[in-house]
Design an enzyme around this catalytic site. Structure first.
Site, PDB file in Angstrom:
ATOM      1  CE1 TYR A  21     -38.273  -6.942 -42.727  1.00 26.25           C
ATOM      2  CE2 TYR A  21     -36.640  -7.664 -44.326  1.00 26.25           C
ATOM      3  CZ  TYR A  21     -37.134  -6.701 -43.481  1.00 26.25           C
ATOM      4  OH  TYR A  21     -36.500  -5.485 -43.377  1.00 26.25           O
TER       5      TYR A  21
ATOM      6  CG  ASN B 145     -41.064  -0.759 -34.428  1.00 26.51           C
ATOM      7  OD1 ASN B 145     -41.796  -0.530 -33.482  1.00 26.51           O
ATOM      8  ND2 ASN B 145     -39.795  -1.095 -34.285  1.00 26.51           N
TER       9      ASN B 145
ATOM     10  CB  CYS C 256     -37.826  -3.308 -36.846  1.00 23.70           C
ATOM     11  SG  CYS C 256     -37.528  -1.569 -36.581  1.00 23.70           S
ATOM     12  CG  HIS C 257     -31.941  -3.154 -34.527  1.00 22.55           C
ATOM     13  ND1 HIS C 257     -32.796  -2.794 -33.497  1.00 22.55           N
ATOM     14  CD2 HIS C 257     -30.969  -3.907 -33.963  1.00 22.55           C
ATOM     15  CE1 HIS C 257     -32.345  -3.305 -32.367  1.00 22.55           C
ATOM     16  NE2 HIS C 257     -31.238  -3.988 -32.616  1.00 22.55           N
TER      17      HIS C 257
ATOM     18  CD  GLU D 168     -28.918  -5.617 -30.601  1.00 24.95           C
ATOM     19  OE1 GLU D 168     -29.087  -6.604 -31.358  1.00 24.95           O
ATOM     20  OE2 GLU D 168     -29.831  -4.838 -30.276  1.00 24.95           O
TER      21      GLU D 168
END
Length: 166
Positions: free
Chosen positions: A103, A127, A135-136, A162
């Site tokens: 963050y 979001n 945001c993940h 990913e």
């Protein structure tokens, strides 16, 4: 009119909401109205219609799921927020698939001091356009996955997807 489509994913349906070709909400829920009620009153006043195909947005999701991790980046999105929140959301879109940031790092990327990590967390929590505004990819600096509006298992799956596709 706000158009909505459900796109199947390995972690459950993804509701996509679009206005004139711009994604205004997306989230891992089988009920598009859950996303619709989070929109501004102005957008809600346009009404909601479930459609079979949103075109570019749903194609991008299918390409992302098939391994083209950059496919979501090309889709135009719009969501409300303060200037600070918009800077944080823009910085989120710059976090490349397969990588994560804290963050505090997200706040720095948005041109904010490290002490703005709380604002970054709030921007993630508010979001409306997951996974297009990814945001993940933000993790707590103390370790673990932290929270995720759609549940930590969805966040874990997205990060693993990913990593596998790279």
């Amino acid at each position: 009119m706000i158009a909505a489509q459900l796109v199947p994913t390995p972690v459950g349906p993804l509701s996509l909401l679009s206005r004139e070709g711009v994604v205004v909400a997306a989230g891992f829920t089988a009920d598009p109205t859950e996303m619709f009620v989070r929109l501004t009153p102005e957008l809600q006043s346009e009404g909601l219609e479930v459609v079979d195909d949103l075109g570019a947005a749903s194609e991008a999701v299918r390409a992302y799921l098939a391994g083209d991790l950059d496919a979501l980046d090309a889709v135009q999105v719009s969501q409300p927020g303060t200037a600070t929140r918009k800077r944080l959301h823009a910085a989120l879109r710059e976090v490349k698939a397969g990588t994560t940031v804290s963050y505090a790092e997200l706040a720095e990327r948005a041109g904010m001091p490290r002490t703005a990590a709380r604002a970054a967390g709030s921007a993630c929590a508010q979001n409306l356009i997951a996974p297009f505004v990814p945001c993940h990819r933000v993790l707590p600096s103390v370790g673990g996955y932290g929270g995720y509006y759609y549940g930590v298992p969805v966040k874990e799956w997205l990060i693993a997807h990913e990593s596998r596709a790279l």
